[in-house]
Design a protein around this motif. Structure first.
Motif, PDB file in Angstrom:
ATOM      1  N   VAL A  19      67.084  -1.491   7.737  1.00 27.62           N
ATOM      2  CA  VAL A  19      66.458  -2.375   8.600  1.00 27.62           C
ATOM      3  C   VAL A  19      64.871  -0.920   9.281  1.00 27.62           C
ATOM      4  O   VAL A  19      63.775  -1.354   9.607  1.00 27.62           O
ATOM      5  CB  VAL A  19      67.257  -2.017   9.530  1.00 27.62           C
ATOM      6  N   TRP A  20      65.478   0.253   8.037  1.00 27.66           N
ATOM      7  CA  TRP A  20      64.298   1.183   8.358  1.00 27.66           C
ATOM      8  C   TRP A  20      63.185   0.813   7.252  1.00 27.66           C
ATOM      9  O   TRP A  20      62.652   2.306   7.513  1.00 27.66           O
ATOM     10  CB  TRP A  20      65.175   2.913   8.731  1.00 27.66           C
ATOM     11  N   GLY A  21      63.485   0.576   6.469  1.00 26.11           N
ATOM     12  CA  GLY A  21      62.542   0.130   4.819  1.00 26.11           C
ATOM     13  C   GLY A  21      61.900  -0.130   4.929  1.00 26.11           C
ATOM     14  O   GLY A  21      61.262  -0.471   6.421  1.00 26.11           O
ATOM     15  N   GLY A  22      60.245  -0.228   3.922  1.00 24.06           N
ATOM     16  CA  GLY A  22      59.632  -0.261   4.021  1.00 24.06           C
ATOM     17  C   GLY A  22      59.001  -1.116   2.950  1.00 24.06           C
ATOM     18  O   GLY A  22      59.900  -1.311   2.285  1.00 24.06           O
ATOM     19  N   ARG A  23      57.835  -0.663   1.848  1.00 20.26           N
ATOM     20  CA  ARG A  23      57.307  -1.395   0.866  1.00 20.26           C
ATOM     21  C   ARG A  23      56.846  -0.423  -0.185  1.00 20.26           C
ATOM     22  O   ARG A  23      56.012  -0.805  -1.300  1.00 20.26           O
ATOM     23  CB  ARG A  23      56.719  -2.416   1.251  1.00 20.26           C
ATOM     24  N   ARG A  24      57.337   0.934   0.100  1.00 13.28           N
ATOM     25  CA  ARG A  24      56.394   2.115  -0.281  1.00 13.28           C
ATOM     26  C   ARG A  24      56.763   1.789  -2.172  1.00 13.28           C
ATOM     27  O   ARG A  24      56.346   2.628  -3.122  1.00 13.28           O
ATOM     28  CB  ARG A  24      56.229   2.982  -0.367  1.00 13.28           C
ATOM     29  N   LEU A  25      58.281   1.388  -2.521  1.00 18.74           N
ATOM     30  CA  LEU A  25      58.944   1.508  -3.825  1.00 18.74           C
ATOM     31  C   LEU A  25      57.953   1.473  -4.130  1.00 18.74           C
ATOM     32  O   LEU A  25      58.145   1.106  -5.649  1.00 18.74           O
ATOM     33  CB  LEU A  25      60.303   1.713  -3.427  1.00 18.74           C
ATOM     34  N   ALA A  26      57.293  -0.130  -4.009  1.00 16.00           N
ATOM     35  CA  ALA A  26      56.572  -0.383  -4.761  1.00 16.00           C
ATOM     36  C   ALA A  26      55.774   0.254  -6.119  1.00 16.00           C
ATOM     37  O   ALA A  26      55.131  -0.566  -7.035  1.00 16.00           O
ATOM     38  CB  ALA A  26      56.177  -2.220  -4.387  1.00 16.00           C
ATOM     39  N   ASP A  27      55.114   1.058  -5.253  1.00 20.28           N
ATOM     40  CA  ASP A  27      53.951   1.819  -5.759  1.00 20.28           C
ATOM     41  C   ASP A  27      54.175   2.375  -6.078  1.00 20.28           C
ATOM     42  O   ASP A  27      53.976   3.124  -7.429  1.00 20.28           O
ATOM     43  CB  ASP A  27      53.386   2.763  -4.807  1.00 20.28           C
ATOM     44  N   PHE A  28      55.570   2.921  -6.802  1.00 20.53           N
ATOM     45  CA  PHE A  28      56.455   4.151  -7.407  1.00 20.53           C
ATOM     46  C   PHE A  28      57.152   3.650  -8.225  1.00 20.53           C
ATOM     47  O   PHE A  28      57.934   4.542  -8.978  1.00 20.53           O
ATOM     48  CB  PHE A  28      57.724   4.837  -6.146  1.00 20.53           C
ATOM     49  N   LEU A  29      58.057   2.313  -8.602  1.00 24.63           N
ATOM     50  CA  LEU A  29      59.128   2.156  -9.213  1.00 24.63           C
ATOM     51  C   LEU A  29      58.364   0.862 -10.129  1.00 24.63           C
ATOM     52  O   LEU A  29      57.924  -0.216  -9.279  1.00 24.63           O
ATOM     53  CB  LEU A  29      59.939   1.956  -9.004  1.00 24.63           C
ATOM     54  N   MET A  30      58.401   1.061 -11.324  1.00 26.59           N
ATOM     55  CA  MET A  30      58.158  -0.488 -12.583  1.00 26.59           C
ATOM     56  C   MET A  30      58.610  -1.605 -11.878  1.00 26.59           C
ATOM     57  O   MET A  30      58.189  -3.093 -12.107  1.00 26.59           O
ATOM     58  CB  MET A  30      58.183  -0.274 -13.830  1.00 26.59           C
TER      59      MET A  30
END
Length: 329
Positions: A19-30
């Protein structure tokens, strides 16, 4: 046969809704993020029944870490084979767009608070990205008692009892079990004991949009676990072990794990004879050289080096920042 197939094993990430997350991992992981909701965690190396890590490439693609450990423990763990029921650390990226719950984890000896098959949970963070409202809460303000913390809970002023600081990229923070903690507006790497035991003390009066309800708290268990003598925790001071051919810093060394950070652009050695290591790419691109073959390792990549692989050479194509994780020997 499996011995002839052993090589640096790139591992697939496992994404987790939070619930506290975001979408920044899309730019960090393939690997693409699922759906369009908040993704708070990418489990990078997990030997857990509910979320087993799998090999992403090569002849062992699709195999789980558990399957490989059961088939060939000596090849995977070398001189550490037989010491562990399962791989003893869990590695993650956390994208805390919002605040994590104020939480605490038990230590290994607190068996009454730990479900069967689990362990305590000492952990550590390395800050990868920091936003304008970034904050790390770690430890209590000096003199905070259980009664004072209970009053703060009742008045929803828990943050006033917590020690905190504004982190910057590169900060490394060690959190021994029983330390109250939270963080916000940060992307971090996390290394921890292989445990999923968390006791929430406070969740910032938040409602989970998936359920329409607040997440459950475990206030009594949390209070029983807290080390009230643990005051403010700040970033560790890295121990510089080498400056050439690249900078090698030891960030953490405890009874559960050790972590080094390599930064630079020259070729350097990683791994160790007869023990496993895990490499996590944070910045830049390059490749591992093993048995005359190249194995890519770049930003967001996680590679498990089986004990049978031993030491090998990492050849950067650009300036890199690579973490190396080891088990205690």
């Amino acid at each position: 046969m499996i011995e002839s197939l052993m090589y640096p094993l790139r591992i697939e990430p496992i994404y987790q809704y939070r619930v506290w997350g975001g979408r920044r991992l899309a730019d960090f992981l393939m690997a693409p993020l699922p759906g369009d909701g908040p993704i708070g965690e990418a489990w990078l190396l997990s030997d857990r029944d509910d979320h087993p890590s799998r090999v992403a490439a090569g002849s062992l693609k699709g195999s789980t870490l558990r399957q490989l450990l059961e088939q060939s423990p000596d090849l995977l763990l070398g001189k550490l084979a037989g010491r562990f029921r399962r791989f003893p650390v869990l590695l993650k990226f956390l994208d805390a767009r919002d605040k994590l719950s104020v939480q605490v984890h038990p230590e290994d000896g607190q068996q009454g608070d730990i479900p069967a098959g689990e362990s305590g949970k000492t952990e550590a963070w390395v800050v990868l990205e920091a936003g304008p409202t970034s904050r790390i809460y770690a430890g209590l303000k000096p003199g905070t008692t259980r009664a004072e913390l209970e009053r703060a809970l009742a008045s929803r002023a828990v943050a006033d009892s917590l020690a905190s600081f504004t982190p910057v990229v590169g900060d490394a923070v060690f959190l021994r079990a029983r330390t109250v903690h939270s963080l916000s507006d940060l992307l971090v790497f996390e290394v921890q004991e292989n445990s999923d035991v968390t006791f929430r003390l406070y969740d910032w009066d938040r409602v989970d949009p998936k359920t329409g309800k607040p997440r459950p708290l475990q206030i009594e268990q949390a209070m029983a676990c807290i080390d009230f003598g643990q005051v403010a925790i700040g970033p560790v001071v890295p121990v510089i072990e080498e400056v050439a051919p690249v900078r090698r810093e030891r960030l953490f060394q405890c009874e559960h794990f050790s972590v080094w950070r390599h930064t630079g652009q020259a070729s350097f050695s990683v791994g160790a004879v007869d023990t496993p290591r895990v490499l996590v790419g944070l910045v830049g691109e390059g490749e591992l050289e093993h048995a005359g073959l190249p194995f890519p390792l770049g930003r967001g990549d996680v590679v498990f080096l089986p004990a049978a692989v031993g030491a090998c050479t990492y050849r950067p194509h650009t300036p890199v920042n690579v973490l190396e994780v080891a088990l205690p020997e």
